[in-house]
Write an enzyme that holds these catalytic residues in place. Structure first.
Site, PDB file in Angstrom:
ATOM      1  N   GLY A 283      -5.031  -5.277   3.495  1.00  0.00           N
ATOM      2  CA  GLY A 283      -4.008  -4.787   4.070  1.00  0.00           C
ATOM      3  C   GLY A 283      -4.691  -3.508   4.639  1.00  0.00           C
TER       4      GLY A 283
ATOM      5  N   ALA B  56     -16.892   7.346  10.918  1.00  0.00           N
ATOM      6  CA  ALA B  56     -17.844   8.065  10.307  1.00  0.00           C
ATOM      7  C   ALA B  56     -18.985   7.169   9.949  1.00  0.00           C
ATOM      8  CB  ALA B  56     -17.202   8.639   8.936  1.00  0.00           C
ATOM      9  N   VAL B  57     -18.824   5.733   9.497  1.00  0.00           N
ATOM     10  CA  VAL B  57     -19.900   4.836   9.434  1.00  0.00           C
ATOM     11  C   VAL B  57     -20.626   4.678  10.797  1.00  0.00           C
ATOM     12  CG1 VAL B  57     -20.349   2.304   8.858  1.00  0.00           C
ATOM     13  CG2 VAL B  57     -18.818   3.641   7.391  1.00  0.00           C
TER      14      VAL B  57
ATOM     15  N   ARG C  18      -6.469 -11.682   5.619  1.00  0.00           N
ATOM     16  CA  ARG C  18      -7.097 -12.052   4.564  1.00  0.00           C
ATOM     17  C   ARG C  18      -7.394 -13.324   4.486  1.00  0.00           C
ATOM     18  NH1 ARG C  18      -4.101  -8.054   1.184  1.00  0.00           N
ATOM     19  NH2 ARG C  18      -2.336  -7.220   2.349  1.00  0.00           N
TER      20      ARG C  18
ATOM     21  N   ASP D 244      -9.361  -4.018  -3.772  1.00  0.00           N
ATOM     22  CA  ASP D 244     -10.453  -4.683  -4.816  1.00  0.00           C
ATOM     23  C   ASP D 244     -10.429  -5.988  -4.558  1.00  0.00           C
ATOM     24  OD1 ASP D 244      -7.583  -5.200  -5.607  1.00  0.00           O
ATOM     25  OD2 ASP D 244      -7.856  -4.435  -7.625  1.00  0.00           O
TER      26      ASP D 244
ATOM     27  N   ILE E 289      -3.331   1.493   0.847  1.00  0.00           N
ATOM     28  CA  ILE E 289      -2.120   2.571   0.540  1.00  0.00           C
ATOM     29  C   ILE E 289      -1.585   2.549  -1.037  1.00  0.00           C
ATOM     30  CG2 ILE E 289      -1.371   2.560   2.866  1.00  0.00           C
ATOM     31  CD1 ILE E 289       1.202   0.845   1.375  1.00  0.00           C
ATOM     32  N   ASP E 290      -2.272   1.627  -2.047  1.00  0.00           N
ATOM     33  CA  ASP E 290      -1.724   1.367  -3.265  1.00  0.00           C
ATOM     34  C   ASP E 290      -2.330   2.132  -4.404  1.00  0.00           C
ATOM     35  OD1 ASP E 290       0.148  -0.865  -2.127  1.00  0.00           O
ATOM     36  OD2 ASP E 290      -1.428  -2.319  -2.762  1.00  0.00           O
TER      37      ASP E 290
ATOM     38  N   ARG F  12      26.717   9.041  -2.555  1.00  0.00           N
ATOM     39  CA  ARG F  12      26.427   7.921  -2.783  1.00  0.00           C
ATOM     40  C   ARG F  12      25.301   7.765  -3.530  1.00  0.00           C
ATOM     41  NH1 ARG F  12      27.563   4.429   2.909  1.00  0.00           N
ATOM     42  NH2 ARG F  12      29.857   4.445   2.567  1.00  0.00           N
TER      43      ARG F  12
ATOM     44  N   MET G 130       6.232   0.143  -1.754  1.00  0.00           N
ATOM     45  CA  MET G 130       5.032  -0.527  -1.934  1.00  0.00           C
ATOM     46  C   MET G 130       4.189  -0.062  -2.917  1.00  0.00           C
ATOM     47  SD  MET G 130       3.728  -2.040   1.501  1.00  0.00           S
ATOM     48  CE  MET G 130       4.266  -3.425   2.411  1.00  0.00           C
TER      49      MET G 130
ATOM     50  N   GLY H  19      12.956  13.704  -5.980  1.00  0.00           N
ATOM     51  CA  GLY H  19      13.943  14.258  -6.795  1.00  0.00           C
ATOM     52  C   GLY H  19      14.607  12.896  -7.491  1.00  0.00           C
TER      53      GLY H  19
ATOM     54  N   LYS I 246      26.423  15.942 -10.818  1.00  0.00           N
ATOM     55  CA  LYS I 246      25.706  15.563  -9.564  1.00  0.00           C
ATOM     56  C   LYS I 246      26.507  14.517  -8.708  1.00  0.00           C
ATOM     57  CE  LYS I 246      20.968  15.272 -11.670  1.00  0.00           C
ATOM     58  NZ  LYS I 246      19.698  14.488 -11.352  1.00  0.00           N
TER      59      LYS I 246
HETATM   60  O1  F6P Z   1      -2.218  -3.294  -0.600  1.00  0.00           O
HETATM   61  C1  F6P Z   1      -1.149  -3.008   0.517  1.00  0.00           C
HETATM   62  C2  F6P Z   1      -0.002  -3.735   0.443  1.00  0.00           C
HETATM   63  O2  F6P Z   1       1.087  -3.212   1.400  1.00  0.00           O
HETATM   64  C3  F6P Z   1       0.890  -3.981  -0.934  1.00  0.00           C
HETATM   65  O3  F6P Z   1       1.669  -2.763  -1.381  1.00  0.00           O
HETATM   66  C4  F6P Z   1       1.668  -4.884  -0.704  1.00  0.00           C
HETATM   67  O4  F6P Z   1       2.118  -5.830  -1.762  1.00  0.00           O
HETATM   68  C5  F6P Z   1       0.756  -5.877   0.166  1.00  0.00           C
HETATM   69  O5  F6P Z   1      -0.147  -5.182   0.796  1.00  0.00           O
HETATM   70  C6  F6P Z   1       1.638  -6.945   1.235  1.00  0.00           C
HETATM   71  O6  F6P Z   1       0.891  -7.528   1.717  1.00  0.00           O
HETATM   72  P1  F6P Z   1       0.776  -8.529   3.168  1.00  0.00           P
HETATM   73  O7  F6P Z   1      -0.229  -7.621   4.194  1.00  0.00           O
HETATM   74  O8  F6P Z   1       0.477  -9.791   2.773  1.00  0.00           O
HETATM   75  O9  F6P Z   1       2.146  -8.259   3.683  1.00  0.00           O
END
Ligand code: F6P
Length: 323
Positions: free
Chosen positions: A14, A25-26, A75, A106, A129-130, A165, A172, A188, A217
């Site tokens: 992703g 930088a690389v 991917r 990973d 981002i995870d 509401r 994600m 919050g 609340k």
């Molecule tokens: O790993 C980043 C991420 O955005 C995850 O939060 C999410 O589960 C996944 O990628 C979504 O993947 P895709 O790019 O296949 O939609």
């Protein structure tokens, strides 16, 4: 000094804000040290197809502020096969690549490790981002994504307040709740539902809302991590049980794109440069990581065996502050 003369860099999995800063930088650190630097388009898919382009100082100009990845990412199905890995390794050798820097999550690191087993020297830079890569406290894109989520929470809060509401927001994080727990605290939230913790919808969501209402609340926020999912169903259940009008919002790709924050730009710059430095020091098959706020590197195989657990203190804090 090092034997390394030519390196390649790719982004995989992703996209994440800060990947471009790391790439820049690389390239610039590599060229500064007289290395030939190739950019690989579309991740491992591009590598096995020989989609490589020699980078110059200018080819990474004007990208530090851009989200996504200028090299693009993919991917790759073929790369998950032994034949695909072999093809990618052969292509790296054809181009004379001494080491490959992989910016990704990973899954991408596992791909890098497979290549290292064929003999290619690899270095990983954590980019997702995870924030779910076990060996590191920080992954590129995490800060930007959290700020994007927080901005959405603040906007949704305006409407929740105005109409009295409840809002359910799905964020994600794949199987991890890092974005959810931090954004829940910062925004919050009355309840934060994480994949790392079993939950009971009545006890963990309905009760805090009803108790909150009894204390005065007027509006409510529930954060649901995507690893739990079901924001729409949870919203319907809340409305049925409490009679508070409840809406679900699934933020989706809004969280993946956008201008990287200063943290992601500086982290990307530091990690990218560090990756080249460790190659020049003669290190092999490492991953860059953050430990106690400092850059370190680990053996790729060891890094992939590490585990990381969600911060229990944050969970406790979120419950106290939701009172
Ligand atoms: O790993 C980043 C991420 O955005 C995850 O939060 C999410 O589960 C996944 O990628 C979504 O993947 P895709 O790019 O296949 O939609």
């Amino acid at each position: 000094m090092s034997e390394i003369k030519s390196i390649a860099v790719l982004t995989s999995g992703g996209d994440a804000p800060g990947m471009n800063a790391a790439l820049r930088a690389v390239v610039r650190t590599g060229i500064y040290h007289n290395l030939k630097v190739y950019g690989v388009r579309k991740g491992f898919e591009g590598l096995l197809n020989g989609d490589l382009v020699e980078m110059s100082l200018r080819s990474v100009g004007d990208i530090i502020h851009r989200g996504g990845t200028i090299l693009q990412t993919a991917r790759s199905k073929e790369f998950t096969t032994e034949a695909g890995v072999e093809k990618a390794y052969t292509m790296a050798k054809i181009f004379g690549i001494d080491a490959l820097i992989v910016i990704g999550g990973d899954g991408s690191f596992r791909g890098a490790k497979d290549l290292s087993q064929h003999g290619l020297n690899v270095v990983g830079i954590p980019g997702t981002i995870d924030n779910d890569i076990a060996c590191t406290e920080y992954t590129l894109g995490y800060d930007t994504a959290m700020n994007t989520v927080l901005d959405a929470i603040d906007k949704i809060r305006d409407t929740s307040y105005s109409h009295e509401r409840c809002s359910v927001l799905e964020v994600m994080g794949r199987d991890a709740g890092w974005i959810a727990i931090n954004c829940g605290i910062a925004g919050g939230a009355e309840a934060i539902i994480l994949p790392e913790k079993e939950f009971d919808i009545d006890k963990d969501i309905i009760m805090p809302i009803i108790e909150g209402r009894n204390r005065g609340k007027k509006h409510y926020l529930v954060i649901v991590a995507e690893g739990v999912g079901g924001a729409v169903e949870i919203a319907e259940y809340i409305e049925k049980k409490t009679e508070i009008i409840t809406r679900a919002t699934i933020l989706g790709y809004i969280q993946r794109g956008g201008t990287p924050t200063i943290t992601d730009r500086v982290m990307g710059s530091r990690m990218g440069s560090y990756a080249v430095d460790i190659l020049l020091k003669g290190k092999r098959n490492r991953t860059v990581a953050v430990k106690d706020g400092k850059l370190v590197d680990y053996d790729m195989g060891e890094a992939l065996k590490m585990t990381k657990t969600i911060d229990e203190d944050l969970i406790k804090l979120s419950k106290i502050l939701a009172l």
